[in-house]
Design an enzyme around this catalytic site. Structure first.
Site, PDB file in Angstrom:
ATOM      1  N   HIS A 214       0.844  -1.206   0.000  1.00 31.22           N
ATOM      2  CA  HIS A 214       0.000   0.000   0.000  1.00 31.22           C
ATOM      3  C   HIS A 214       0.878   1.254   0.000  1.00 31.22           C
ATOM      4  O   HIS A 214       2.038   1.219   0.421  1.00 31.22           O
ATOM      5  CB  HIS A 214      -0.923   0.003   1.229  1.00 31.22           C
ATOM      6  CG  HIS A 214      -0.162   0.075   2.522  1.00 31.22           C
ATOM      7  ND1 HIS A 214       0.340   1.256   3.023  1.00 31.22           N
ATOM      8  CD2 HIS A 214       0.218  -0.892   3.392  1.00 31.22           C
ATOM      9  CE1 HIS A 214       0.979   1.017   4.150  1.00 31.22           C
ATOM     10  NE2 HIS A 214       0.930  -0.282   4.397  1.00 31.22           N
ATOM     11  N   GLU A 286      -2.152  -6.703   7.933  1.00 29.47           N
ATOM     12  CA  GLU A 286      -0.779  -6.580   8.423  1.00 29.47           C
ATOM     13  C   GLU A 286      -0.583  -7.355   9.722  1.00 29.47           C
ATOM     14  O   GLU A 286      -1.552  -7.612  10.462  1.00 29.47           O
ATOM     15  CB  GLU A 286      -0.448  -5.074   8.616  1.00 29.47           C
ATOM     16  CG  GLU A 286       0.969  -4.764   9.081  1.00 29.47           C
ATOM     17  CD  GLU A 286       2.079  -5.381   8.208  1.00 29.47           C
ATOM     18  OE1 GLU A 286       2.043  -6.606   7.950  1.00 29.47           O
ATOM     19  OE2 GLU A 286       2.997  -4.641   7.819  1.00 29.47           O
TER      20      GLU A 286
END
Ligand code: F6P
Length: 405
Positions: A214, A286
């Protein structure tokens, strides 16, 4: 000269056609002449819309049964003719779920051995996604999404009613098509193609994977971990630059985590691809920092020095208090990757992940020493491009924006 028929087996949406194509491509890459004979393609060409209706598959509908048997026989004739003409491995791609059908194939194709290859997939999430994708095919163009779904589910239930597992057949191989794993087999000993086919079904097969991290977030700027922050202006520019860089690339599937930053990075990519599929997997979230979620690295150092020391001593195995380690990530990340690769089949896919997630994803391809995994470089202005097939081995890191300044 040795020749072989391969007959696929499995309920609809189990990955048969993808595996059948891989067997063909894998054999061709070895210089072996292989060809597909697909009953579905012949059915659509010969019968059109009539054969989309679930009634066509009702086992007690004699006309439907005869039509499907006729198609199967035609393809067997074509396959036999092709082998007689110099072909080496003819692959019959159809459901072939009943013993009766398989007996008919074995008793008709007596000139060369028949190897049945069954695809099994018990992952309910994948099945649902696969079924939904099927309903977007041209065959269902005249149906609403809900009608298409109901129709396809009904079709599957008819196949389930006549399904019988492989057992009495002479040669067979049963494969978990989501994990490239052989579940059971009765080997086709003596066939020179059998070891090659076995190798193909267990091989990692990545047609075209783009692995992206990202774009920048405020947390990244400050050194704060975890959380669910949005992209910064620079992060949004990175996402735009990625979309611009990839504008001429074919992308059929985009997988994200369930985090905002991953979605925001994927959004511009999807803007010009109305046909692309998007799915958010929590498997790609994550690393969970537990009690340290949302903290600055410097705060952790000051307030929880044992965490910093534990990570310094063994970053791969150390789990945050009430959180995860890199070692623990392995299982869920692999599950996410398996699902993504299964759904994308042989079409290009993008995974928009996170720093630790992308390290673990890469390590699955790199055979890295585990202690090195937490240090793999995962920049936010470059992506990894991976393609692993019998003909192609590509592994490259590609910059898409020069934002070093
Ligand atoms: O700093 C960004 C981040 O994605 C954090 O959310 C995550 O905890 C970290 O990277 C993982 O990297 P490392 O294991 O090197 O701290």
């Amino acid at each position: 000269m040795h020749k072989l028929y391969v007959a696929m087996v499995g309920l609809p949406a189990r990955g048969k056609s993808t595996l059948a194509k891989r067997i063909r491509d894998g054999l061709m890459a070895e210089g072996i002449q292989a060809k597909l004979f697909n009953n579905g393609d012949m059915r659509r060409a010969l019968m059109g819309a009539e054969s989309t209706s679930p009634d066509f598959y009702n086992p007690s509908n004699a006309a439907g049964r005869e039509a499907r048997e006729m198609i199967c026989r035609r393809n067997m004739d074509l396959a036999r003719g092709w082998l007689a003409d110099g072909g080496e491995v003819a692959i019959l791609d159809a459901t072939n779920v009943s013993r009766g059908r398989r007996r008919m194939i074995e008793s008709t194709l007596t000139d060369h051995p028949v190897l049945f290859v069954e695809c099994v997939n018990e992952d309910q999430l994948l099945l649902k996604a696969c079924i939904r994708r099927k309903t977007t095919l041209p065959e269902y163009a005249a149906y609403s999404e809900e009608e298409a779904l109901q129709s396809f589910m009904k079709r599957i239930s008819y196949y389930e009613a006549i399904y019988e597992p492989l057992e009495e057949e002479k040669f067979w191989l049963c494969v978990d098509s989501t994990a490239n794993r052989i579940l059971a087999e009765r080997p086709c000993e003596g066939s020179p193609f059998y070891p090659a086919i076995r190798e193909i079904v267990v091989s990692a097969w990545v047609h075209c994977l783009y692995l992206v991290r990202h774009g920048q977030t405020e947390f990244n700027v400050r050194g704060r971990i975890g959380g669910d922050p949005p992209l910064t202006a620079k992060g949004r520019a990175q996402a735009q630059a990625l979309a611009q860089h990839m504008r001429h690339k074919e992308i059929d599937w985009v997988f994200t985590s369930t985090r905002l930053r991953s979605h925001e990075t994927a959004t511009p990519l999807l803007a010009e691809r109305p046909g692309a599929h998007i799915m958010a997997f929590k498997e790609f979230n994550e690393i969970w920092a537990g009690d340290c979620e949302g903290m600055l690295y410097s705060e952790i150092r000051e307030r929880m020095p044992q965490v910093t020391a534990g990570r310094n001593a063994n970053k791969f195995s150390y789990a945050y208090p009430n959180g995860e380690s890199y070692a623990l990530l392995g299982e869920r990340v692999q599950r996410g990757l398996r699902r993504a690769l299964f759904l994308a089949g042989d079409t290009p896919l993008v995974i928009v992940g996170h720093q630790a997630i992308n390290r673990v994803l890469l390590s699955l391809f790199l055979r890295q020493r585990s202690e090195d995994v937490p240090y793999i470089y995962i920049p936010q202005n470059q992506y990894y491009h991976i393609s692993l097939t019998p003909r192609r081995k590509v592994f490259e890191r590609v910059p898409y924006q020069d934002d070093s300044r």
